[in-house]
Design an enzyme around this catalytic site. Structure first.
Site, mmCIF file in Angstrom:
data_model
loop_
_atom_site.group_PDB
_atom_site.id
_atom_site.type_symbol
_atom_site.label_atom_id
_atom_site.label_comp_id
_atom_site.label_asym_id
_atom_site.label_seq_id
_atom_site.Cartn_x
_atom_site.Cartn_y
_atom_site.Cartn_z
ATOM 1 N N GLY A 130 0.861 -1.190 0.000
ATOM 2 C CA GLY A 130 0.000 0.000 0.000
ATOM 3 C C GLY A 130 0.892 1.233 0.000
ATOM 4 N N TYR A 145 -1.270 2.958 -5.530
ATOM 5 C CA TYR A 145 -1.188 3.637 -4.231
ATOM 6 C C TYR A 145 -0.276 4.849 -4.197
ATOM 7 C CZ TYR A 145 -3.629 -0.454 -2.490
ATOM 8 O OH TYR A 145 -4.565 -1.432 -2.282
ATOM 9 N N GLY A 147 4.804 7.925 13.672
ATOM 10 C CA GLY A 147 5.119 9.354 13.785
ATOM 11 C C GLY A 147 4.379 10.130 12.719
ATOM 12 N N LYS A 207 -5.009 9.009 16.941
ATOM 13 C CA LYS A 207 -4.963 10.212 16.091
ATOM 14 C C LYS A 207 -5.784 10.024 14.816
ATOM 15 C CE LYS A 207 -2.240 8.707 12.740
ATOM 16 N NZ LYS A 207 -2.444 8.849 11.300
ATOM 17 N N THR A 236 -1.754 14.622 10.880
ATOM 18 C CA THR A 236 -2.916 13.929 10.316
ATOM 19 C C THR A 236 -4.162 14.813 10.345
ATOM 20 O OG1 THR A 236 -1.929 11.916 11.178
ATOM 21 C CG2 THR A 236 -4.139 11.720 10.326
ATOM 22 N N VAL A 245 -7.121 2.623 3.128
ATOM 23 C CA VAL A 245 -7.673 2.370 4.453
ATOM 24 C C VAL A 245 -7.765 3.668 5.274
ATOM 25 C CG1 VAL A 245 -5.413 1.787 5.481
ATOM 26 C CG2 VAL A 245 -7.483 0.837 6.469
ATOM 27 N N GLU A 286 -8.148 3.967 8.932
ATOM 28 C CA GLU A 286 -8.148 3.065 10.098
ATOM 29 C C GLU A 286 -9.131 3.498 11.192
ATOM 30 O OE1 GLU A 286 -6.737 0.218 10.505
ATOM 31 O OE2 GLU A 286 -4.695 0.135 9.717
HETATM 32 N N1 LIG Z 1 -0.314 5.890 4.211
HETATM 33 C C1 LIG Z 1 0.255 6.570 5.183
HETATM 34 O O1 LIG Z 1 0.574 7.765 5.039
HETATM 35 C C2 LIG Z 1 0.575 5.877 6.471
HETATM 36 C C3 LIG Z 1 -0.059 4.702 6.829
HETATM 37 N N2 LIG Z 1 0.209 4.111 8.027
HETATM 38 C C4 LIG Z 1 -0.441 2.880 8.410
HETATM 39 O O2 LIG Z 1 0.077 1.829 7.617
HETATM 40 C C5 LIG Z 1 -0.888 0.775 7.516
HETATM 41 C C6 LIG Z 1 -0.973 0.357 6.067
HETATM 42 O O3 LIG Z 1 -1.559 1.425 5.371
HETATM 43 P P1 LIG Z 1 -1.237 1.880 3.882
HETATM 44 O O4 LIG Z 1 0.032 1.343 3.368
HETATM 45 O O5 LIG Z 1 -1.409 3.346 3.872
HETATM 46 O O6 LIG Z 1 -2.438 1.177 3.100
HETATM 47 P P2 LIG Z 1 -3.204 1.677 1.811
HETATM 48 O O7 LIG Z 1 -4.525 2.201 2.221
HETATM 49 O O8 LIG Z 1 -2.353 2.552 0.970
HETATM 50 O O9 LIG Z 1 -3.407 0.328 1.021
HETATM 51 C C7 LIG Z 1 -4.177 -0.712 1.524
HETATM 52 C C8 LIG Z 1 -3.266 -1.887 1.756
HETATM 53 O O10 LIG Z 1 -4.020 -2.880 2.425
HETATM 54 C C9 LIG Z 1 -3.869 -4.108 1.760
HETATM 55 N N3 LIG Z 1 -5.090 -4.867 2.003
HETATM 56 C C10 LIG Z 1 -6.352 -4.484 1.811
HETATM 57 N N4 LIG Z 1 -7.189 -5.477 2.153
HETATM 58 C C11 LIG Z 1 -6.411 -6.508 2.567
HETATM 59 C C12 LIG Z 1 -6.670 -7.828 3.028
HETATM 60 N N5 LIG Z 1 -7.906 -8.263 3.160
HETATM 61 N N6 LIG Z 1 -5.624 -8.581 3.371
HETATM 62 C C13 LIG Z 1 -4.371 -8.123 3.263
HETATM 63 N N7 LIG Z 1 -4.070 -6.895 2.832
HETATM 64 C C14 LIG Z 1 -5.077 -6.105 2.479
HETATM 65 C C15 LIG Z 1 -3.677 -3.722 0.323
HETATM 66 O O11 LIG Z 1 -3.088 -4.793 -0.393
HETATM 67 C C16 LIG Z 1 -2.743 -2.535 0.493
HETATM 68 O O12 LIG Z 1 -1.434 -2.975 0.696
HETATM 69 C C17 LIG Z 1 -2.178 1.331 8.115
HETATM 70 O O13 LIG Z 1 -2.344 0.853 9.417
HETATM 71 C C18 LIG Z 1 -1.951 2.841 8.167
HETATM 72 O O14 LIG Z 1 -2.641 3.459 9.240
HETATM 73 C C19 LIG Z 1 1.126 4.643 8.880
HETATM 74 C C20 LIG Z 1 1.805 5.785 8.560
HETATM 75 C C21 LIG Z 1 1.583 6.497 7.331
HETATM 76 O O1 LIG Z 2 -0.534 7.860 9.729
HETATM 77 C C1 LIG Z 2 -0.495 8.724 8.894
HETATM 78 C C2 LIG Z 2 0.406 9.892 8.992
HETATM 79 O O2 LIG Z 2 1.315 9.755 10.022
HETATM 80 C C3 LIG Z 2 -1.387 8.631 7.710
HETATM 81 O O3 LIG Z 2 -2.655 9.020 8.050
HETATM 82 P P1 LIG Z 2 -3.903 8.560 7.171
HETATM 83 O O4 LIG Z 2 -4.017 7.073 7.320
HETATM 84 O O5 LIG Z 2 -5.073 9.309 7.745
HETATM 85 O O6 LIG Z 2 -3.618 8.960 5.759
#
Ligand SMILES: NC(=O)C1=CN([C@@H]2O[C@H](COP(=O)(O)OP(=O)(O)OC[C@H]3O[C@@H](n4cnc5c(N)ncnc54)[C@H](O)[C@@H]3O)[C@@H](O)[C@H]2O)C=CC1
Ligand SMILES: O=C(CO)COP(=O)(O)O
Length: 331
Positions: free
Chosen positions: A9, A48, A135, A190, A247, A279, A281
């Site tokens: 993602g 993504y 962070g 958050k 955020t 996602v 969350e």
């Molecule tokens: N995107 C951001 O800026 C940040 C995200 N995070 C956290 O990282 C984690 C991952 O988020 P992102 O990479 O942003 O996701 P994303 O929203 O960009 O993409 C969704 C991800 O979830 C996977 N997915 C969806 N349904 C699934 C399933 N049933 N089984 C397995 N995988 C599945 C997809 O393959 C994809 O990798 C989340 O907990 C998010 O809160 C943390 C910091 C920054």
């Molecule tokens: O965790 C995040 C920034 O630190 C990303 O936030 P969002 O999942 O709301 O895009």
């Protein structure tokens, strides 16, 4: 050191790029083989992170055994509510000495566990082999190599220091902490507070309302985190106030954008469709955090209001009346 990032993602892909830039040999695992092929051939993850060119030497695979074979560092980049299921599929291929780092920011529905607790339960790894990275890290900004800091938390401080070196680049500066609980609670709440800020923005409220939500959201975060044994100073740092500010303020935040759509009058289903598979969350974690708080006798009125708007049919007027009608208190 060979690292694998499990999940392609926006954040998983970005963290793989960071590790690569830090000089760590890194593989990215994608669930879909077409996405792995796209990353290997065009060096872009158009689903993504469109417009971001990935390093040519960053390779991707959709094979779990191939991804995890010989990996010393396993970065778990799945969303919170599917992490358990993913770990179940990965477990047999993870080496017994591997270190696992969680990126997910949420609390598991039903079990009310933090992500490091889910990892420990499924893999049976000791706490010294499990860390958390969290962070103010909006993926797109980090992928563009804009400067930012983060926190790597592990109960074993030496381990956190090792990981600090593994993830450090000229634009990404990790600090260490041993307060895993505070870091994970800060990261999970958050998202809920960002939903509240988005809702407020969507109905047209201004900066005073946003500042009130962020500040009282921080108070709520500190109450719950301290109730669970975290240190207040953690929430005053990058994993607390830092992530909350980033955020709640950024249109890049999926949680804030999701909330804005609800505030503009869209239904949960419409907002989910508009998120296009990304996602938010907080939509599920508002319910689990509310339950975790109730279990520990901690009041979380903003989280409660977000839960009721998302899942119990409240409109914003109901939430405002409830929040401002609470008994008068000293700050
Ligand atoms: N995107 C951001 O800026 C940040 C995200 N995070 C956290 O990282 C984690 C991952 O988020 P992102 O990479 O942003 O996701 P994303 O929203 O960009 O993409 C969704 C991800 O979830 C996977 N997915 C969806 N349904 C699934 C399933 N049933 N089984 C397995 N995988 C599945 C997809 O393959 C994809 O990798 C989340 O907990 C998010 O809160 C943390 C910091 C920054
Ligand atoms: O965790 C995040 C920034 O630190 C990303 O936030 P969002 O999942 O709301 O895009």
């Amino acid at each position: 050191m060979r690292a694998v990032v499990m999940g392609a993602g926006s954040w998983g892909t970005t963290v793989a790029k960071v590790l690569h830039d830090a000089g760590t040999e890194t593989t990215l695992w994608a669930r879909r083989s077409d996405l792995a092929d796209e990353i290997n051939t065009t060096h872009v993850n158009s689903s993504y992170l469109p417009d971001i060119v990935l390093p040519e030497t960053l390779s991707a695979t959709s094979s779990v055994p191939q991804a995890l074979d010989g990996a010393d560092l396993v970065v778990c980049a799945s969303p919170s509510q599917v992490l358990r299921q993913c770990l179940g599929d990965w477990r047999e291929y993870i080496g017994s000495q591997a270190v696992l780092v969680s990126l997910a920011k949420g609390i598991e529905s039903d079990t009310l566990l933090r992500m490091s607790e889910v990892i420990a339960e499924v893999t049976e790894m000791p706490d010294e082999q499990i860390a958390v990275l969290t962070g103010p890290n909006l993926a797109r900004e980090i992928a563009l190599r804009q400067p930012a800091a983060t926190v790597i938390a592990c109960t074993d401080h030496d381990r956190a220091r090792e990981l600090q070196h593994t993830f450090a680049t000229g634009y990404f500066r990790p600090y260490t902490k041993t307060d895993v609980v505070g870091c994970e609670i800060g990261g999970a709440i958050k998202n809920v507070i960002a939903l509240a800020c988005g809702i407020a923005t969507g109905v047209g409220f201004g900066e005073n309302t946003l500042a009130t939500i962020i500040t009282r959201g921080l108070a709520e975060t500190m109450r719950l985190a301290e109730g669970l044994g975290a240190r207040a100073e953690t929430l005053a740092g990058l994993a607390g106030v830092g992530d909350l500010v980033a955020t709640c303020s950024s249109p890049l935040s999926r949680n804030r954008s999701f909330g804005a759509r609800l505030g503009e009058g869209q239904s949960l289903e419409q907002a989910q469709r508009a998120a296009g598979g990304q996602v938010a969350e907080g939509v599920k974690s508002c319910t689990s955090i509310r339950a975790l708080a109730a279990k520990n006798g901690v009041e979380v009125p903003l989280t409660d209001a977000v839960h009721r708007i998302c899942h119990e049919g409240w409109d914003v007027a109901d939430a405002v009346a409830s929040l401002l009608g609470r008994s008068k208190k000293s700050e």
